[in-house]
Write a protein that holds these residues in place. Structure first.
Motif, PDB file in Angstrom:
ATOM      1  N   GLU A 128       2.348   8.843  -4.515  1.00  0.00           N
ATOM      2  CA  GLU A 128       3.470   7.940  -4.247  1.00  0.00           C
ATOM      3  C   GLU A 128       4.437   7.891  -5.427  1.00  0.00           C
ATOM      4  O   GLU A 128       5.656   7.893  -5.244  1.00  0.00           O
ATOM      5  CB  GLU A 128       2.949   6.529  -3.949  1.00  0.00           C
ATOM      6  N   LEU A 150      -7.782   6.929   8.663  1.00  0.00           N
ATOM      7  CA  LEU A 150      -6.730   6.004   9.078  1.00  0.00           C
ATOM      8  C   LEU A 150      -6.412   4.989   7.992  1.00  0.00           C
ATOM      9  O   LEU A 150      -5.280   4.515   7.893  1.00  0.00           O
ATOM     10  CB  LEU A 150      -7.159   5.291  10.360  1.00  0.00           C
ATOM     11  N   GLY A 151      -7.389   4.670   7.179  1.00  0.00           N
ATOM     12  CA  GLY A 151      -7.136   3.753   6.071  1.00  0.00           C
ATOM     13  C   GLY A 151      -6.112   4.322   5.110  1.00  0.00           C
ATOM     14  O   GLY A 151      -5.182   3.629   4.695  1.00  0.00           O
ATOM     15  N   ALA A 170      -2.703   4.041   6.629  1.00  0.00           N
ATOM     16  CA  ALA A 170      -2.156   2.682   6.595  1.00  0.00           C
ATOM     17  C   ALA A 170      -1.677   2.311   5.198  1.00  0.00           C
ATOM     18  O   ALA A 170      -0.760   1.529   5.041  1.00  0.00           O
ATOM     19  CB  ALA A 170      -3.216   1.683   7.059  1.00  0.00           C
ATOM     20  N   GLU A 171      -2.313   2.884   4.185  1.00  0.00           N
ATOM     21  CA  GLU A 171      -1.944   2.524   2.823  1.00  0.00           C
ATOM     22  C   GLU A 171      -0.719   3.272   2.307  1.00  0.00           C
ATOM     23  O   GLU A 171      -0.021   2.781   1.437  1.00  0.00           O
ATOM     24  CB  GLU A 171      -3.116   2.807   1.872  1.00  0.00           C
ATOM     25  N   THR A 172      -0.497   4.500   2.790  1.00  0.00           N
ATOM     26  CA  THR A 172       0.519   5.303   2.124  1.00  0.00           C
ATOM     27  C   THR A 172       1.690   5.748   3.001  1.00  0.00           C
ATOM     28  O   THR A 172       2.786   5.902   2.485  1.00  0.00           O
ATOM     29  CB  THR A 172      -0.106   6.589   1.530  1.00  0.00           C
ATOM     30  N   ALA A 173       1.453   5.967   4.286  1.00  0.00           N
ATOM     31  CA  ALA A 173       2.456   6.668   5.078  1.00  0.00           C
ATOM     32  C   ALA A 173       3.667   5.809   5.440  1.00  0.00           C
ATOM     33  O   ALA A 173       3.608   4.575   5.431  1.00  0.00           O
ATOM     34  CB  ALA A 173       1.807   7.190   6.361  1.00  0.00           C
ATOM     35  N   ASP A 174       4.778   6.476   5.726  1.00  0.00           N
ATOM     36  CA  ASP A 174       5.936   5.800   6.296  1.00  0.00           C
ATOM     37  C   ASP A 174       6.017   6.087   7.791  1.00  0.00           C
ATOM     38  O   ASP A 174       6.244   5.212   8.603  1.00  0.00           O
ATOM     39  CB  ASP A 174       7.221   6.284   5.617  1.00  0.00           C
ATOM     40  N   VAL A 202       4.721   3.604  10.566  1.00  0.00           N
ATOM     41  CA  VAL A 202       3.318   3.254  10.335  1.00  0.00           C
ATOM     42  C   VAL A 202       2.957   1.871  10.872  1.00  0.00           C
ATOM     43  O   VAL A 202       1.866   1.654  11.394  1.00  0.00           O
ATOM     44  CB  VAL A 202       2.993   3.390   8.826  1.00  0.00           C
ATOM     45  N   LYS A 203       3.901   0.953  10.804  1.00  0.00           N
ATOM     46  CA  LYS A 203       3.609  -0.406  11.247  1.00  0.00           C
ATOM     47  C   LYS A 203       3.319  -0.446  12.750  1.00  0.00           C
ATOM     48  O   LYS A 203       2.365  -1.074  13.199  1.00  0.00           O
ATOM     49  CB  LYS A 203       4.812  -1.306  10.928  1.00  0.00           C
TER      50      LYS A 203
END
Lengths: 328, 344
Positions: B202, B219-220, B223-227, B243-244
């Motif tokens: 990042e 998947l974790g 959820a933590e990094t992707a856009d 991602v949201k």
């Protein structure tokens, strides 16, 4: 109250380091250095640690494939680190293992029938027909089709092979199964399948698991009690609620904060929290480890919670814990 | 001009087929993706769904005899599909960096790690030896390696897994690429190291304004990094969104099933969700109809499209097939059907 099935007392596994002209033993790698815990009948006990923490060595020492340097493993009141006691108690039949890599733990040149029947042949005297029925039953338990017995390991997918590994471990009606990272090579949905089967078998046959893993999510799902290992020693031990809700040792906190969370909304806060814990870990190493970098002995801070702390900090932690409970 | 260069990669109708016993089978089937500057695009899916196929197609590292790639991969209006090798060599490593899963396998065991990073600079820049050395030290600092001067002289086997992966990342970012493809960069690492490597990625992205394609099954991590997230199943993208939306309002049955099978609930007595059946192999992949239909047999065939296409259900949210409209999990079913299923 649940009965203890196995007690590990001050278990030590050292590997010698040889050096110098005579190739004498100059020092030891202390892979497992004084570990104490006990597993109850029919429960899943989680053992968590990063690579190199000694968790697999502990598992292997319990099954008896690793030579124990010191300490005792008490099973039915006898110390099974002695071969004579192991034989007397049928320990090798009662304790089985599931391995991480299903491809290398199943003989590629044997059919599934022979793979699963091998432990049965070692410990029981069955006729060919009885044996075949038994293998069929076992395959049934793990949800494999009956024609699987004529096939070879390479004909199955990773999840199916892992289920065969489970069937083989269950074949001798064991009391304890040491599962060393059983699902870390599997995909998410396949992992779910294997974990479900492991749980069903546990309920059906009242088997205890020692579930060794680095995946805190999986351990949380599987086990009631767990221990966290670092540098060959336990840093924190207790019930699942205690450890996940009130972690005390900085290493536990660091490990917990590093698990990726499926919570997109709060990911910035989560990241900040992780960085903060990481900073604390870097700065306060001396506080949590003794001068040789060794983990302190475990101190009880709550009825079901032990943490490796120097004595003065243990009392503080106990008070804090109690306050936290009251405020909850 | 500025606006145009925001779009780094534009993948259109990409088909990548592998030859198996004389016949070609599509491992990546009609992939449409875009990667923008300052964006982390995650491609998720289980093994065998074609994630890595996309990566190797973009970077042109595939067996040219037995692989057929069609469609367009546009990088700054240059089509990477069918680009000749000498041109590709100029782009690969310079404009597009790649991070592989197994750092030990992607490093040369007989070469000092510093020299390996310097080699990239040798091919792509006109720096002299001294400048290359200085740049490698700078890179080692950037990827957070302690004592970079010392590390330069090390061989891969002398480094820990986390440090090796840092070397690979240093190599990938040596020429400040605009596109970084990370194929399962943290799968072989411990969680604490994983967190550090993801933070590092990042940071690099923020500094260099590059675009990252992150291929993962975790998947974790997504959820933590992707856009942006693209979920793949059996060679196709089944759902694509920010991602949201993927985590809060997943629509495609596969995405929902996958999220459901994660062990994270506090209730340990509950069984984990299991997706019925298995991922079809490349040869046996259904070539018509909804490929996920076989794994959700309780959904009537009429709910699926005959030729499933991706529909934009909300701005930026794409879902394949229409079966999501009537999809429900098997145990959410009416009681009558639920008992029938448990009797199976």
């Amino acid at each position: 109250m649940a009965k203890e099935i196995i007690q590990i007392k001050d278990l030590k596994v050292y590997y010698p380091i040889r050096s110098g002209f005579w190739n004498r033993i100059t020092d030891y790698v202390r892979a497992v250095d004084g570990v104490n815990f006990s597993i109850n009948e029919g429960e899943t006990y989680g053992l968590i640690g990063e690579s190199g923490s000694g968790k697999s060595t502990t598992g292997k020492a319990i099954v008896g494939v690793e030579k124990v340097t010191g300490g005792q493993i008490m099973y039915k009141g006898l110390d099974v680190t002695k071969a004579s006691n192991r034989k007397k108690l049928d320990y090798n039949k009662d304790v089985q293992m599931i391995f991480q890599d299903s491809m290398s733990s199943l003989n590629p040149r044997k059919r599934i029938e022979d793979i699963i029947a091998e432990p049965i042949r070692n410990f029981e005297n069955l006729t060919t027909d009885q044996e075949r029925d038994r293998v069929q039953d076992l395959l049934d338990i793990v949800g494999m089709p009956s024609d699987a017995i004529y096939k070879y390991p390479h004909e199955f997918s990773g999840g199916q092979r892992q289920r065969i590994g489970v069937a083989r471990a269950v074949a001798t009606n064991p009391k304890l199964i040491v599962a060393d990272e059983p699902t870390s090579a599997l995909d998410l949905s396949v992992q779910a399948q294997v974990l479900n089967f492991m749980k069903h078998i546990q309920q059906q046959y009242n088997i205890a698991y020692l579930f060794i893993s680095h995946d805190l999510g999986v351990v949380k799902h599987m086990s009631e009690n767990l221990a966290i290992m670092h540098r060959g020693r336990l840093v924190e031990l207790g019930s699942r609620e205690e450890i996940y809700k009130h972690p005390i040792h900085i290493y536990t906190k660091r490990l917990l904060s590093a698990i990726p969370q499926v919570d997109v909304e709060h990911r910035e806060e989560h990241k900040k929290h992780r960085e903060q814990v990481e900073k604390e870990f870097e700065e306060n190493q001396g506080k949590w480890y003794d001068k040789d970098g060794r983990v302190y002995p475990l101190q009880q801070v709550a009825p079901k919670h032990w943490v490796a702390l120097p004595e003065d900090m243990a009392q503080e932690a106990e008070l804090e814990e109690r306050e936290e409970k009251e405020s909850d | 001009m500025e606006k145009q260069s925001d779009l780094l990669l534009d993948i259109q109708h990409l088909h990548t087929a592998y030859r198996l016993q004389g016949k070609f089978y599509d491992a990546a089937d009609d992939i449409n993706l875009t990667l923008k500057r300052d964006e982390i695009l995650a491609i998720v899916g289980e093994s065998g769904c074609g994630k890595s196929t996309i990566a190797s197609s973009i970077i042109g590292l595939y067996d040219h005899k037995n692989t057929k790639v069609t469609g367009d991969i546009l990088y700054n209006e240059l089509n990477l599909v069918g680009l000749n090798e000498s041109l590709f060599n100029k782009i690969r490593g310079d404009k597009i960096g790649m991070i592989f899963q197994d750092p030990l396998a992607s490093l040369n065991p007989l070469m000092r790690v510093g020299d390996q990073v310097a080699e990239t600079l040798y091919y792509h820049t006109d720096m002299d030896e001294k400048a290359r050395h200085a740049r490698v030290i700078e890179l080692f600092n950037q990827v957070g390696m302690p004592r970079p001067e010392e590390m330069y002289e090390m061989y891969p086997h002398e480094l820990s897994g986390g440090l090796r992966q840092r070397v690979v990342i240093a190599m990938a970012i040596a020429c400040k690429p605009e596109v970084i493809i990370a194929d399962e960069p943290t799968t072989a690492l411990d969680v604490t190291i994983q967190a550090q490597i993801l933070d590092l990625l990042e940071d690099i992205q923020r500094q260099s304004h590059s675009g990252i394609i992150l291929i993962t099954h975790d998947l974790g991590v997504v959820a933590e990094t992707a856009d942006e997230v693209a979920v793949m199943y059996a060679g196709q993208i089944v759902e694509k969104s920010d991602v949201k939306t993927i985590f809060e309002n997943p629509l495609h049955p596969y995405t929902r099933s996958l999220l459901n099978s994660m062990p994270q609930s506090d209730d340990t007595d509950e069984d984990l969700h299991v997706i019925k059946g298995t991922v079809p192999s490349l040869k046996n992949m259904p070539r018509s109809g909804d490929r996920f239909a076989a794994r959700i047999p309780w959904i009537p065939a009429s709910a699926h499209e005959v030729e499933p296409r991706v529909h934009e259900v909300a701005p930026g949210h794409w879902v394949r097939c229409t079966c999501w409209k009537t999809f429900h999990f098997e145990d959410e079913d009416s009681t009558q059907k639920a008992t029938a299923a448990s009797g199976e």
